[in-house]
Structures are given as structure tokens and as C-alpha cells.
Design a protein around this motif. Structure first.
Motif: not given
Length: 295
Positions: A40, A44, A62-64, A66, A258, A260-261, A264
């Protein structure tokens, strides 16, 4: 002398191997959570890097951002919090009342009713999905229904669709009944001699002694309510009523994920259960030992 005998080389080796095994198991159990947190925080480009980087070279949040902007995750978080807390409150109140009745009160059919309640634990939850759905949809005078339960959607698309089916779960009744049986009978006898009512005995004498059991039951109930997915997917068709577990599916679309998000959001979803457990963990072992003291 006993202390010297206890710490012989063989005992030291045995204890060292035992704690090494515990540390190894703890690392294996914590590794998925660590990987979720690390992923998280990665950009990317680094999520699928080869070789795998266990420590991110660059930390990003940034993922948090998003996770809470791509989907209305704050709304899902609120829905899950309200439903989980209502479920905890219902199980603590109704479970303790029923547990006290089965443990301390004498009435015809008590053992038979308790065995029937206990036997319901053996019924898979999938079996009761359709009957529970029909009951909620046909609930009289709710959701546009008439007195006969027709014409509307009943309790569907409401918090009660999650809370009511498990408001007095069989496990809650069994758990509290076992704990009440560990408490001394002298307290109840003395209160009855003083003229206290049955509810006064329960509320003022026995319930304050059930702190460890209530805390443990609260942990189990909160976790179950927080992680509900299949039942929520059945009774909710309004996107505004979605839970956090349903919200996690929003990050997978068109056969793509996705990550990453998603990681998170998964970290955020895991935090409430961890926080609840950390605050109530001191009661956990104590209550488990009490409930197994008597049959």
C-alpha cells in the motif's frame, strides 16, 4: 536448588527451541499483513518489481488517497461501523439475558430449549439464507409492506437486515451461559433473601462480574459484523448501503485489479478489528478459561 535443576542445558535448549518455533510461527502469520502494508506504500511501478522488494525504496500515500476518492469508501466505512456496533450491542444484551436465564433460572423445558439453541450451531449458514431473506422481505409494516408483509421490500436495504438475524446468536447465548455457570450461587441466594427481583439480581449483581466475557463476546461479534460479505451482498442492492467488504470489490473491474488502492483499503479495513482486540485482549484469556470451568 530447584532453580538450578530447572535451568539445565537440556531445559535451556528445549525452551530456546520452543520460543524459536513461536517466533517463526508469528513471523509467518504476520507476513501477509506486512506485505499488505508495504504494498500500500509502494508506487505502482514497484508493486510488481523483480526481484521482490520487501522494503519500499520510496514511500507514497497516493494509494490511500485513491482508496477514498475512487469509491465512496468513507460511506462504506460508516455503514460497517454502525452495523457492527449495533450487532455487538444486541448480542451483549440479548445474549447475556438468555445466558442468565439458561444458567440461573429454573423453568419447564429449559434443557430442551438450550439443546435446540445449541444444535442450531450445527446448521450451515448457507442453509438459512433464503428463509431469512423471505422473512426480512415480508416483515409487516416495514419498508412499505402492509400488515400481511406485502407490497414493499420489508427490512431489506436497511441496517436491520444485518443486525436482526444475528441479534441473539446461538454462540452468544452459549458463551454467556457458560460464564454465568462459573459464578457462585451464594450471591443469588443472598439477593433473593433480601427481596431482590430476578432482573435486579441479573443487572446489579451478576452482569457487573461478566466484564471479561462481555469483552470477549464483543470482540467476536464485532469481527463477525465487520467482515460480513455474502449476507450483505444478498440483502443490499442500494450502493449507499454497501459495507467495507463489498467496497473492496470496487477495486477489481474488467478482469483487472488496482492493487495499490486495494491494499491501502485493506489496511484501513483491518485496523478497527485490531484496535478492538488490542483494547480488550486482557479479558480474552481470562474469559476463555472461565467458560470452560463448568459443563
Amino acid at each position: 536448588m530447584n532453580q538450578k535443576l530447572r535451568w539445565t542445558p537440556w531445559v535451556v535448549l528445549r525452551e530456546s527451541l520452543f520460543y524459536a518455533l513461536l517466533v517463526g510461527v508469528a513471523i509467518i502469520m504476520a507476513l501477509p499483513f506486512y506485505w499488505m502494508v508495504v504494498t500500500s506504500l509502494k508506487p505502482d511501478a514497484d508493486i510488481f518489481s523483480d526481484p521482490i522488494r520487501w522494503i519500499p525504496q520510496r514511500v507514497t500515500f497516493e494509494h490511500y488517497v485513491k482508496a477514498f476518492t475512487l469509491v465512496p469508501f468513507s460511506r462504506y466505512f460508516w455503514n460497517s461501523t454502525v452495523m457492527a456496533l449495533l450487532g455487538v450491542l444486541a448480542n451483549l444484551i440479548l445474549g447475556s439475558l438468555a445466558g442468565y436465564a439458561f444458567a440461573r433460572m429454573r423453568f419447564p423445558g429449559r434443557e430442551g430449549l438450550f439443546k435446540m439453541k445449541l444444535a442450531s450451531l450445527l446448521i450451515p449458514g448457507v442453509v438459512t439464507l433464503i428463509p431469512s431473506f423471505i422473512i426480512l422481505k415480508s416483515f409487516p409494516l416495514a419498508g412499505g409492506n402492509n400488515l400481511l408483509g406485502q407490497g414493499g421490500q420489508g427490512l431489506l436495504n436497511s441496517y436491520w437486515a444485518i443486525v436482526l438475524p444475528g441479534a441473539a446468536g446461538a454462540f452468544a447465548v452459549f458463551f454467556m451461559r457458560q460464564f454465568f455457570r462459573t459464578l457462585p450461587d451464594d450471591l443469588m441466594d443472598a439477593a433473593r433473601v433480601d427481596g431482590a427481583s430476578e432482573f435486579r439480581i441479573f443487572w446489579s449483581i451478576y452482569l457487573p462480574l461478566c466484564g471479561p466475557a462481555l469483552a470477549t463476546l464483543g470482540i467476536f461479534t464485532f469481527q463477525a459484523g465487520w467482515n460480513v460479505f455474502l449476507w450483505a451482498l444478498i440483502v443490499f442492492n442500494d450502493p449507499k448501503m454497501s459495507t467495507v467488504q463489498m467496497g473492496l470489490q470496487s477495486f477489481s473491474f474488467n478482469h483487472q485489479t488496482d492493487y495499490g488502492p486495494l491494499m491501502a483499503a485493506s489496511v484501513v479495513v483491518s485496523l478497527p478489528v485490531l484496535i478492538v482486540f488490542l483494547f480488550a485482549q486482557r479479558y480474552f484469556t481470562q474469559s476463555i478459561s472461565f467458560t470452560g470451568a463448568k459443563g
